[in-house]
Design an enzyme around this catalytic site. Structure first.
Site, PDB file in Angstrom:
ATOM      1  N   PRO A  88      -1.988  -1.791 -64.074  1.00  0.00           N
ATOM      2  CA  PRO A  88      -2.169  -2.232 -62.838  1.00  0.00           C
ATOM      3  C   PRO A  88      -2.656  -1.345 -61.655  1.00  0.00           C
ATOM      4  O   PRO A  88      -2.991  -1.576 -60.804  1.00  0.00           O
ATOM      5  CB  PRO A  88      -0.686  -2.969 -62.528  1.00  0.00           C
ATOM      6  CG  PRO A  88      -0.221  -3.074 -63.965  1.00  0.00           C
ATOM      7  CD  PRO A  88      -0.754  -2.027 -64.777  1.00  0.00           C
ATOM      8  N   GLU A 115       7.290   0.685 -70.204  1.00  0.00           N
ATOM      9  CA  GLU A 115       7.160   1.117 -68.579  1.00  0.00           C
ATOM     10  C   GLU A 115       5.756   1.995 -68.398  1.00  0.00           C
ATOM     11  O   GLU A 115       5.622   2.678 -67.730  1.00  0.00           O
ATOM     12  CB  GLU A 115       8.369   1.919 -68.361  1.00  0.00           C
ATOM     13  CG  GLU A 115       9.493   1.298 -68.494  1.00  0.00           C
ATOM     14  CD  GLU A 115       9.520  -0.363 -68.029  1.00  0.00           C
ATOM     15  OE1 GLU A 115       9.312  -0.495 -66.759  1.00  0.00           O
ATOM     16  OE2 GLU A 115       9.864  -1.271 -68.474  1.00  0.00           O
ATOM     17  N   ARG A 153     -20.569  -9.414 -72.921  1.00  0.00           N
ATOM     18  CA  ARG A 153     -21.576 -10.358 -72.608  1.00  0.00           C
ATOM     19  C   ARG A 153     -23.170  -9.516 -71.918  1.00  0.00           C
ATOM     20  O   ARG A 153     -24.241 -10.133 -71.835  1.00  0.00           O
ATOM     21  CB  ARG A 153     -21.300 -11.130 -71.457  1.00  0.00           C
ATOM     22  CG  ARG A 153     -19.979 -12.157 -71.741  1.00  0.00           C
ATOM     23  CD  ARG A 153     -19.413 -12.979 -70.888  1.00  0.00           C
ATOM     24  NE  ARG A 153     -20.479 -14.019 -70.518  1.00  0.00           N
ATOM     25  CZ  ARG A 153     -21.283 -14.110 -69.417  1.00  0.00           C
ATOM     26  NH1 ARG A 153     -21.209 -12.988 -68.541  1.00  0.00           N
ATOM     27  NH2 ARG A 153     -21.904 -15.193 -69.243  1.00  0.00           N
ATOM     28  N   ASP A 168     -26.626 -14.800 -64.610  1.00  0.00           N
ATOM     29  CA  ASP A 168     -25.309 -15.506 -64.133  1.00  0.00           C
ATOM     30  C   ASP A 168     -25.308 -15.509 -62.772  1.00  0.00           C
ATOM     31  O   ASP A 168     -25.584 -14.623 -62.061  1.00  0.00           O
ATOM     32  CB  ASP A 168     -24.080 -14.859 -64.457  1.00  0.00           C
ATOM     33  CG  ASP A 168     -23.676 -15.126 -65.990  1.00  0.00           C
ATOM     34  OD1 ASP A 168     -24.507 -15.937 -66.452  1.00  0.00           O
ATOM     35  OD2 ASP A 168     -22.935 -14.214 -66.582  1.00  0.00           O
TER      36      ASP A 168
END
Ligand code: 4GX
Length: 267
Positions: A88, A115, A153, A168
């Protein structure tokens, strides 16, 4: 492209990498993906991969030596492989980053548990840290799968000869237009007439307008970043006149089956 995934849970990857488009890409040899169990790089009898944090505190930290040996074993075969840690704390993952990574020949993805990893792994081995979003997973494995999927992709041949990720509409900073297939009517909701008309230029115009409408309703932030053509600016003007204060998820371009309150409330 070769991808080595370093994890304590290699089994998590078996079915996502075998099914559907990714499975076919692996079969065709467009993608070579290897999972490597970090635990196999321990040297002690109990194969310990984690330990309590120095300084105290909750939880466990992944030890530096097994991760270091696992990365070194891959780098011994290819010193130019790029090592990515999913966390994160990393830079936000998005379509442009997926495209850039797809041009690399060899990625090493490190999946953390607990952690996180000893900071010295970062200092010594990590080239790039990436986050797939502002939420906390139980480990980096699902994040690695998301990255592998989105990056794959962009590899020529993975999507099949008639499709490319560059086409896309998200690539053009817009959301996709709504899609329909048979039947032409379901529970009173009809497919928009223009899509049945066979008039290809009218269909194309409708799709461009609806892509603008969906983006303006649901993701005005994307629209602000998009560089619109003059035609798209015109379409935006058109949809803004019609789009009064409706709440995005309930909007249905088909017709009046588009006002289901159920969809309007988050929970
Ligand atoms: N996008 N996780 C990493 C272990 C961890 C804990 C603390 C560093 C500090 C995630 C995400 C994600 C869960 C992977 C915690 N690492 N990864 N893991 N969001 O939530 O990529």
């Amino acid at each position: 492209m070769r991808i080595d995934i370093l994890t304590l849970f290699p089994n998590m990857f078996s079915s996502p990498l075998r099914e559907s488009i990714l499975g076919r890409a692996v079969e065709k040899g467009l993608l070579q993906i290897q999972t490597i169990n970090i635990r196999d790089f321990t040297l002690d009898k109990h194969q310990v991969v984690d330990d309590a944090p120095y300084g105290g505190g909750q939880g466990m930290v992944m030890k530096v030596e097994p991760i270091a040996r696992a990365i070194e074993s891959v780098k011994a075969q290819n010193p130019s492989a790029r090592t990515i840690y999913l966390t994160p704390q990393g830079k936000p993952f998005h379509q442009d980053l997926a495209r850039r990574l797809s041009t690399q020949s060899h990625l090493i993805l490190l999946c953390g548990r607990y952690e996180g990893i000893d900071e010295r792994v970062r200092e010594l081995f990590i080239d790039e840290e990436i986050s797939i979003g502002d939420y906390v997973l139980t480990g980096g494995e699902l994040a690695a799968m998301v990255l592998v999927d989105a990056v794959s992709r962009f590899i020529p041949g993975v999507l099949g000869s008639d499709r490319s990720a560059e086409e896309d509409s998200f690539f053009n900073s817009l959301l996709e237009y709504p899609q329909y297939t048979r039947p032409v009517e379901f529970k009173g909701c009809r497919v928009p007439e223009v899509l049945l008309s066979g008039n290809h230029s009218a269909i194309s115009l409708w799709r461009r307008r609806e892509a603008i409408r969906q983006t303006s309703l649901r993701r005005p932030d994307l629209l602000a970043k998009a560089s619109l053509t003059d035609e798209e600016k015109g379409l935006l003007e058109e949809v803004l006149e019609v789009n009064q204060p409706m709440i995005a998820p309930a909007y249905r371009p088909g017709r009046d089956c588009g006002m289901r309150m159920k969809d309007k409330n988050e929970f």
